[in-house]
Structure formats: structure tokens, C-alpha cells
Design a protein around this motif. Structure first.
Motif, PDB file in Angstrom:
ATOM      1  N   GLY A  99       0.834  -1.210   0.000  1.00 27.88           N
ATOM      2  CA  GLY A  99       0.000   0.000   0.000  1.00 27.88           C
ATOM      3  C   GLY A  99       0.865   1.255   0.000  1.00 27.88           C
ATOM      4  N   VAL A 100       1.939   1.212   0.788  1.00 31.61           N
ATOM      5  CA  VAL A 100       2.861   2.355   0.861  1.00 31.61           C
ATOM      6  C   VAL A 100       3.499   2.608  -0.510  1.00 31.61           C
ATOM      7  N   VAL A 101       4.023   1.537  -1.113  1.00 30.13           N
ATOM      8  CA  VAL A 101       4.699   1.662  -2.422  1.00 30.13           C
ATOM      9  C   VAL A 101       3.709   2.185  -3.463  1.00 30.13           C
ATOM     10  N   LYS A 102       2.500   1.625  -3.454  1.00 30.65           N
ATOM     11  CA  LYS A 102       1.480   2.028  -4.446  1.00 30.65           C
ATOM     12  C   LYS A 102       1.179   3.526  -4.321  1.00 30.65           C
ATOM     13  N   ARG A 103       0.974   3.981  -3.085  1.00 25.40           N
ATOM     14  CA  ARG A 103       0.648   5.398  -2.878  1.00 25.40           C
ATOM     15  C   ARG A 103       1.847   6.290  -3.183  1.00 25.40           C
ATOM     16  N   ALA A 104       3.014   5.892  -2.672  1.00 33.47           N
ATOM     17  CA  ALA A 104       4.207   6.745  -2.811  1.00 33.47           C
ATOM     18  C   ALA A 104       4.599   6.921  -4.270  1.00 33.47           C
ATOM     19  N   LEU A 105       4.394   5.866  -5.075  1.00 33.18           N
ATOM     20  CA  LEU A 105       4.842   5.913  -6.473  1.00 33.18           C
ATOM     21  C   LEU A 105       3.676   6.104  -7.430  1.00 33.18           C
ATOM     22  N   LYS A 106       2.493   6.361  -6.870  1.00 38.78           N
ATOM     23  CA  LYS A 106       1.290   6.562  -7.687  1.00 38.78           C
ATOM     24  C   LYS A 106       1.118   5.440  -8.713  1.00 38.78           C
TER      25      LYS A 106
END
Ligand code: AMP
Ligand code: ZN
Length: 143
Positions: A69-76
Motif C-alpha cells: 500500500g505504501v509503495v502504491k501510494r508513494a509511487l502513484k
């Protein structure tokens, strides 16, 4: 034992660490499939998905859910793949258990293994082979 991921966990080899606690480390893959491709490892060495103790696997999977979830949000990212290669034939190249978190974008590339077809009633044979083994395992699970 020579294990690059043990070395990363012990800080005797460098890595671009994005998360760490007492049991796990997450860092960037040096040969990424997409930018931000992240690996999650236990600090303790286990060869693969089958040999890590179930309790640690649960904790690591929860952490991987959070980090995805973090990676998805951080990297759009539009989505992500969670991958675990187990054994040579499955493409495992580092024999210290890890999850891959691969951020994905619409139409970036296709990453599906080839598919084959079951002929006639072959699918039932495979269902039975696996189902039978599951039944035996449940016996063990229930003590
Ligand atoms: P697997 O092929 O599933 O075993 O994945 C191992 C991954 O580890 C590969 O994608 C490699 O690019 C990656 N890798 C190998 N050595 C390192 C390293 N020193 N730092 C970061 N990633 C690494
Ligand atoms: Zn190791």
C-alpha cells in the motif's frame, strides 16, 4: 553460509533500505522490473516459503500488505504484483525467502506465464491429486 540477503540484514552489505524492524527488512531490488521494485525479507535465514515458520510468514505477509500500500501510494502506481519465486525452476535466484513488491502501471508490460490447456477430463485428475494431498495435510494440521 554465503547469503547476500543475510549480509544485507546484518548490514555487512549495502542496500537501499525502505523499512526495517527487529524481524524484517525491506529494500530496493538492484535489478528492478519497475522503479521502486521492493523486496521484503526476514532477518533470519529461511530458504523459501515452505521453510519459514508459519507465524513469521503471517507477520511478514502482513508487513508486505502494508508496504505494498505504501509503495502504491508513494509511487502513484495503478497496481502491484506480489511475487515469491520458490526453487530454481520457479526462477528463485536468492535462496533466502523474500516477497517481491512490483509497482505496476496501466499497459507497462505483460507478466503472465504461458498457459496450457487441460484435455478432456485431465482437470479432474489434477483436482484429485491435489485434493487427496490436502486431506492428508488437514489430518496433520488438526494434530
Ligand atoms: P528471486 O530471483 O525471486 O530469488 O529474487 C532475487 C532478487 O534479488 C532479484 O530480483 C535480484 O535482482 C535481487 N538482488 C540480488 N542481489 C541483490 C542485492 N545485493 N540488493 C538488492 N537486490 C538484490
Ligand atoms: Zn540468508
Amino acid at each position: 553460509m554465503d547469503c547476500i540477503f543475510c549480509e544485507i540484514a546484518e548490514k555487512s552489505s549495502e542496500a537501499e533500505i525502505v523499512f526495517e524492524n527487529d524481524k524484517f527488512v525491506a529494500f530496493l531490488d538492484i535489478n528492478p522490473v519497475n522503479y521502486g521494485h521492493t523486496l521484503v525479507i526476514p532477518k533470519t535465514h529461511y530458504d523459501n516459503f515452505l521453510t519459514i515458520p508459519a507465524e513469521d510468514l503471517v507477520a511478514m505477509t502482513k508487513l508486505t500488505q502494508y508496504l505494498a500500500g505504501v509503495v502504491k501510494r508513494a509511487l502513484k502506481a495503478d497496481g502491484f504484483n506480489i511475487i515469491s519465486n520458490n526453487g530454481n525452476s520457479a526462477g528463485q535466484s536468492v535462496f533466502h525467502f523474500h516477497y517481491h513488491i512490483i509497482p505496476r502501471y496501466e499497459n507497462d508490460f505483460h507478466m503472465r506465464p504461458r498457459t496450457i490447456e487441460y484435455k478432456n477430463t485431465e482437470i479432474e485428475i489434477y483436482r484429485e491429486k491435489i485434493k487427496e494431498a490436502v486431506t492428508k495435510y488437514e489430518g496433520i494440521l488438526n494434530g
